[in-house]
Design an enzyme around this catalytic site. Structure first.
Site, PDB file in Angstrom:
ATOM      1  N   CYS A 166     -37.013 -21.461  -1.281  1.00 32.63           N
ATOM      2  CA  CYS A 166     -36.940 -22.559  -0.302  1.00 32.63           C
ATOM      3  C   CYS A 166     -36.332 -22.055   1.003  1.00 32.63           C
ATOM      4  O   CYS A 166     -36.863 -22.313   2.097  1.00 32.63           O
ATOM      5  CB  CYS A 166     -36.112 -23.696  -0.907  1.00 32.63           C
ATOM      6  SG  CYS A 166     -36.104 -25.203   0.081  1.00 32.63           S
ATOM      7  N   CYS A 223     -28.333 -27.514   5.029  1.00 29.77           N
ATOM      8  CA  CYS A 223     -29.272 -28.582   4.677  1.00 29.77           C
ATOM      9  C   CYS A 223     -28.586 -29.628   3.796  1.00 29.77           C
ATOM     10  O   CYS A 223     -27.721 -29.310   2.978  1.00 29.77           O
ATOM     11  CB  CYS A 223     -30.456 -28.001   3.910  1.00 29.77           C
ATOM     12  SG  CYS A 223     -31.470 -26.896   4.863  1.00 29.77           S
ATOM     13  N   CYS A 281     -28.208 -29.123  -0.061  1.00 26.37           N
ATOM     14  CA  CYS A 281     -27.462 -27.944  -0.524  1.00 26.37           C
ATOM     15  C   CYS A 281     -26.059 -27.846   0.068  1.00 26.37           C
ATOM     16  O   CYS A 281     -25.449 -26.777   0.025  1.00 26.37           O
ATOM     17  CB  CYS A 281     -28.236 -26.669  -0.185  1.00 26.37           C
ATOM     18  SG  CYS A 281     -29.865 -26.620  -0.923  1.00 26.37           S
ATOM     19  N   CYS A 323     -28.164 -17.754   2.883  1.00 31.26           N
ATOM     20  CA  CYS A 323     -29.525 -18.308   2.846  1.00 31.26           C
ATOM     21  C   CYS A 323     -30.578 -17.218   3.015  1.00 31.26           C
ATOM     22  O   CYS A 323     -31.755 -17.469   2.818  1.00 31.26           O
ATOM     23  CB  CYS A 323     -29.690 -19.365   3.934  1.00 31.26           C
ATOM     24  SG  CYS A 323     -29.323 -18.740   5.570  1.00 31.26           S
TER      25      CYS A 323
END
Ligand code: SF4
Length: 244
Positions: A120, A208, A211, A234
């Site tokens: 993702c 985000c 998360c 990330c």
């Protein structure tokens, strides 16, 4: 920047060491003089990014600024970005992933972040950054050594091989490497720079929505990210191979 334009490893190390203790504004000034329009500040408008934008404005630099909007941000973060554009009279280049969250869910299943957060993050953050870096030789970041174990070794200047096929290197410039969270927080308060209001609600590092959790005070600043996964980054700061 192709390999022939790149300072050698030892030269880069000396240059970077010479920038320790120098004001971030001076590092930014050097970056603009050295790279012109092929350098930009990349930020998600957390405290360090706000310091960089303010330091650049203080000495009259017109550095480009870009950010990544994954379409999964908190509404407060989007509102904050607009507030920062007004505050600094700045037009931010907003990078977005190719697929909307709905398209991603149709192709790869719902809530990919629950099952494969690395995939993702690659699709929604790393790929848009890679597209941007194709047009840059240097990328200014707000990385600090005190942000957790994965960042303890951050240097002010770091070179990375971005695209081996085109011999394209990118210099990462981290003018705040030696600053602490206290330093950036005090700076933002002293200069009355608008900050993300989620910081007043226990969030410390804001990414985000799915998360990011409040992390409370003390300990690792990034503890509220990807709770339940063995994941601290990330991928934006780990996908390139360091040039050593
Ligand atoms: Fe996806 Fe979470 Fe990464 Fe955002 S932080 S891109 S939601 S895995």
């Amino acid at each position: 920047m192709v390999a022939s334009d790149l300072p050698g490893v030892e030269e880069l190390r000396l240059l970077s060491a010479g920038f320790e203790g120098v004001s971030p504004a001076e590092v930014l000034r050097w970056a603009q003089q050295r790279f012109g329009v092929r350098v930009a500040i990349g930020t998600s408008f957390q405290l360090s990014g706000l310091v960089l934008l303010h330091q650049a404005a203080t000495v009259g630099l017109s550095l480009e600024c870009f950010t990544i909007d994954t379409d999964l941000l908190f509404p407060e973060s989007v509102e904050h970005r607009l507030e920062i554009e007004r505050f600094f009279k700045l037009k931010v280049d907003v990078l977005r992933p190719a697929a909307s969250p709905e398209e991603q869910a149709r192709e790869l299943g719902a809530e990919l972040w629950q099952r494969q957060p690395d995939t993702c993050c690659t699709l929604r953050k790393v790929v848009p950054l890679q597209e941007k870096l194709k047009r840059l030789d240097a990328w200014i970041t707000g990385l600090r050594r005190d942000q957790g174990e994965s960042r303890h070794g951050v240097q002010i200047l770091e070179s990375y091989l971005f695209d081996p096929l085109r011999d394209h290197y990118v210099l990462k410039i981290n003018p705040l490497a030696s600053w602490t969270r206290d330093d950036v927080w005090k700076y933002v308060q002293t200069h009355q720079i608008p900050y993300n209001r989620l910081l007043d609600h226990g969030y410390r590092s804001i990414g985000c929505r799915p998360c990011t959790r409040p992390a409370g005070e003390g300990g690792n600043e990034r503890a509220g990210r990807w709770t339940g996964f063995d994941k601290a980054e990330c991928g934006l700061h780990t996908f390139m191979k360091a040039h050593v």
